[in-house]
Design an enzyme around this catalytic site. Structure first.
Site, PDB file in Angstrom:
ATOM      1  N   HIS A 100      -3.442   4.413   2.608  1.00  0.00           N
ATOM      2  CA  HIS A 100      -2.325   4.607   1.560  1.00  0.00           C
ATOM      3  C   HIS A 100      -2.952   5.090   0.108  1.00  0.00           C
ATOM      4  O   HIS A 100      -4.190   5.282   0.078  1.00  0.00           O
ATOM      5  CB  HIS A 100      -1.880   3.277   1.171  1.00  0.00           C
ATOM      6  CG  HIS A 100      -2.518   2.066   0.939  1.00  0.00           C
ATOM      7  ND1 HIS A 100      -3.409   1.992  -0.050  1.00  0.00           N
ATOM      8  CD2 HIS A 100      -3.016   1.086   1.968  1.00  0.00           C
ATOM      9  CE1 HIS A 100      -4.165   1.200  -0.028  1.00  0.00           C
ATOM     10  NE2 HIS A 100      -3.807   0.277   1.083  1.00  0.00           N
TER      11      HIS A 100
HETATM   12  P1  TYD Z   1      -2.853  -4.177   1.969  1.00  0.00           P
HETATM   13  O1  TYD Z   1      -3.181  -3.682   0.594  1.00  0.00           O
HETATM   14  O2  TYD Z   1      -1.768  -3.573   2.583  1.00  0.00           O
HETATM   15  O3  TYD Z   1      -4.453  -3.932   2.965  1.00  0.00           O
HETATM   16  P2  TYD Z   1      -4.422  -2.518   4.049  1.00  0.00           P
HETATM   17  O4  TYD Z   1      -4.131  -1.521   3.094  1.00  0.00           O
HETATM   18  O5  TYD Z   1      -5.836  -2.774   4.096  1.00  0.00           O
HETATM   19  O6  TYD Z   1      -3.735  -2.896   5.200  1.00  0.00           O
HETATM   20  O7  TYD Z   1      -2.870  -5.753   2.178  1.00  0.00           O
HETATM   21  C1  TYD Z   1      -2.608  -6.244   3.381  1.00  0.00           C
HETATM   22  C2  TYD Z   1      -1.742  -7.484   2.889  1.00  0.00           C
HETATM   23  O8  TYD Z   1      -2.397  -8.350   1.904  1.00  0.00           O
HETATM   24  C3  TYD Z   1      -0.261  -7.149   2.321  1.00  0.00           C
HETATM   25  O9  TYD Z   1       0.694  -8.013   3.235  1.00  0.00           O
HETATM   26  C4  TYD Z   1      -0.230  -7.576   0.698  1.00  0.00           C
HETATM   27  C5  TYD Z   1      -1.331  -8.574   0.696  1.00  0.00           C
HETATM   28  N1  TYD Z   1      -2.142  -8.275  -0.618  1.00  0.00           N
HETATM   29  C6  TYD Z   1      -1.927  -9.400  -1.597  1.00  0.00           C
HETATM   30  O10 TYD Z   1      -0.993 -10.273  -1.481  1.00  0.00           O
HETATM   31  N2  TYD Z   1      -2.673  -9.135  -2.509  1.00  0.00           N
HETATM   32  C7  TYD Z   1      -3.467  -8.177  -2.809  1.00  0.00           C
HETATM   33  O11 TYD Z   1      -4.115  -8.444  -3.698  1.00  0.00           O
HETATM   34  C8  TYD Z   1      -3.910  -7.444  -1.800  1.00  0.00           C
HETATM   35  C9  TYD Z   1      -4.935  -6.650  -1.943  1.00  0.00           C
HETATM   36  C10 TYD Z   1      -3.050  -7.568  -0.650  1.00  0.00           C
END
Ligand code: TYD
Length: 142
Positions: A53
């Site tokens: 992303h």
């Molecule tokens: P995400 O940033 O989407 O991880 P990736 O891109 O590796 O899949 O985060 C995964 C999940 O964690 C998403 O549901 C949101 C949650 N999250 C938080 O609640 N707080 C945070 O600081 C981060 C980075 C993610």
């Protein structure tokens, strides 16, 4: 608009010591933004990929606290792969860069320092929408 050339490795202070080395980060240096959040990725099964992303506003600083992994950066025109494997350096990534993390070694720990609190609205998760946003003309493979 930022490009992969705006990403860069930044060395962190390292205090070598026979009892174990020490590295630190202070507000505003050498990480070039005010840190509002930190999170870490760990226990990554072999072959898994995280990220995939871009952030509209958020800047980040990525450190391999333990082990190694690759950060794959893409600005819609160029792709750059940065391998991280030192706990005393990190990768600065400005906003609007498409990125994912891959090739995690066993027991690696990825620390991410972020310029903003978590906001789902700051994510661009669709690569086509990302390309639209940057109005890139020379698309490349994710
Ligand atoms: P995400 O940033 O989407 O991880 P990736 O891109 O590796 O899949 O985060 C995964 C999940 O964690 C998403 O549901 C949101 C949650 N999250 C938080 O609640 N707080 C945070 O600081 C981060 C980075 C993610």
């Amino acid at each position: 608009m930022n490009t992969v050339h705006d990403t860069r490795i930044i060395q962190l202070p390292k205090i070598p010591d026979e009892r174990g080395n020490l590295t630190f980060i202070e507000a505003g240096r050498p990480v070039p933004f005010v840190i509002h959040r930190s999170y870490w990725i760990y226990d990554v099964p072999g072959g898994e990929v995280r990220g995939g992303h871009a952030y509209k506003e958020l800047e980040e600083f990525v450190i391999a606290l333990s082990g190694s992994f690759d950060v794959v950066l893409n600005d819609g025109k160029e792709r750059k792969i940065v391998s991280l494997n030192r706990s005393y350096s990190g990768l600065y990534v400005p906003n609007m860069i498409w990125r994912h993390l891959e090739n995690f070694s066993t027991n690696s720990v990825c620390l991410i320092l972020a310029s903003l609190a978590y906001s789902a609205d700051d994510y661009i998760r669709d690569y086509e929408l990302y390309l639209d946003a940057i109005q890139g003309e020379n698309e490349c493979q994710r």
